[in-house]
Design a protein around this motif. Structure first.
Motif: not given
Length: 386
Positions: A105-112, A145-147, A152-153, A204-209
């Motif tokens: 599942s960490g291959t998500f970070f290769h996509f980003t 973390a995903l959001v 960040s992109l 509801q997490d205000e640190t996320l857009v």
């Protein structure tokens, strides 16, 4: 609403898309029906590439290999969209629950990483798909973390819960994540069919857009329909289990399930159910679903066995394994080319895929209108860019 006639000529051209973790191409099938053209695809399984190209041909660039070896120079230019159904192995309840720190599942970070390498040329809209376990993995930290990574992109993020059972007679709950550089019109309802209570933590997490795009209500959950996908075969077909094997199956049923099956046997109507093999108190047993819906199709690597089909009625009970054609029908791909393929290859490919009409629904109602500017007036995300 059909917006096609109001679009300028250039907007009616197919939307150019890249498909990461493409598998056997069921996402492609859904996106093509929604007006997309897959111009590049990637997967590391040769058997899946064989199925993909056996069904769709070779009029595309299919990069066979580990996504870790892919970089932005491998992708075509002028992409409108990118999709990633990254592996669920570390997020599924059937897996080891390592989350995004897991190898698969960490291959998500290769996509980003690849999106970051594209810089200003990356698509303004992207989508990801995974199991519902993504929302709760490590107490919601993996979803956050995903959001945050997509933020960040430059993407604002929406998250939808959509069960394949709204389109086919198979229970297949999934999460769809949509990242957009343009803010669509907001849904005034916080909790809804598409965004149930258990998904609210990410919003509801205000640190996320994040955003909640205003979308139509999806089709209602199916409660019947399994018989419509069952492959026709006579009582002497060799795929029905022999008597000894059927008796072992029946002996493993609980008293409640045996009683239910006997009632079905006594009926004048022939009905079908699916069954899974489970381990209860260290003993392998079979459990039959009570409804006329298939359980979620899975792969052997996910830790679950194949499903069996149980037929009962008119004084008879018969049991067999589910067929490859039934797998295809339950994934919304009844016309998929299965010629010349091994059964194990087909079952693995479809068990690891996405329901075609679910993808088409998301494409028709969200992705294509968003890319074409029909859900909102383009507005740069200042919170992200800043």
């Amino acid at each position: 609403m059909n917006h096609v006639h109001s679009l300028p000529p250039l907007s009616r051209a197919p939307l150019r898309a890249a498909e990461f973790f493409a598998g056997i191409g069921l996402v492609r099938a859904g996106l093509e029906s929604a007006g997309f053209e897959i111009v590049w695809a990637n997967d590391y399984e040769p058997a899946k590439k064989e199925m993909y190209e056996g069904n769709f041909g070779t009029d595309h660039d299919f990069a066979l290999g580990d996504v870790a070896e892919v970089n932005s120079s491998h992708l075509p230019e002028d992409l409108d969209f990118a999709w990633a159904s990254f592996p669920c192995t570390d997020l599924s309840l059937a897996g080891d629950r390592r989350g995004l720190a897991g190898k698969q599942s960490g291959t998500f970070f290769h996509f980003t990483r690849i999106l970051a390498e594209l810089g200003d040329k990356k698509p303004r809209v992207i989508a990801l798909e995974n199991v519902n376990g993504l929302a709760t993995s490590h107490g919601g930290d993996d979803m956050a973390a995903l959001v945050r990574e997509l933020n960040s992109l430059g993407y604002s993020v929406d998250v939808l819960a959509l069960d394949g059972r709204r389109f086919v007679p198979q229970s297949r709950p999934r999460i769809f994540v949509v990242g957009s550089m343009d803010v669509p019109n907001e849904d005034p309802e916080e909790v809804s069919t598409l965004r149930p209570e258990w998904l609210q933590g990410v919003f509801q997490d205000e640190t996320l857009v994040t955003h909640r795009a205003a979308l139509p209500e999806p089709p209602a959950m199916l409660t019947v329909g399994l018989s419509d996908v069952i492959e026709t075969m006579g009582p002497r077909d060799i795929r029905w289990w022999e008597l000894d094997r059927k008796e072992r199956f029946l002996d493993s049923l609980s008293p409640v399930q045996s009683g239910r099956l006997e009632a079905m046997k006594s009926s004048g109507l022939v009905t079908y159910r699916t069954a899974y093999r489970r381990t209860r108190a260290g003993v392998p047993v079979w459990e039959i679903r009570a409804d006329e819906i298939s359980g979620c199709l899975r792969t052997a690597r996910g830790g679950s066995s194949k499903q069996a089909v149980v037929m009962a009625g008119q004084g008879r009970i018969a049991v067999r394994w589910m067929t490859p054609l039934e797998y295809a029908r339950l994934m919304g791909a009844p016309d998929y080319n299965l010629n010349g393929l091994r059964d194990s290859q087909i079952l693995f490919g479809f068990g690891d895929a996405v329901v075609v009409p679910a993808v088409q629904w998301v494409g028709d109602n969200y992705l294509a209108p968003l890319i074409r500017g029909e859900l909102s007036q383009p507005a740069r995300l200042e919170r992200v860019a800043g």
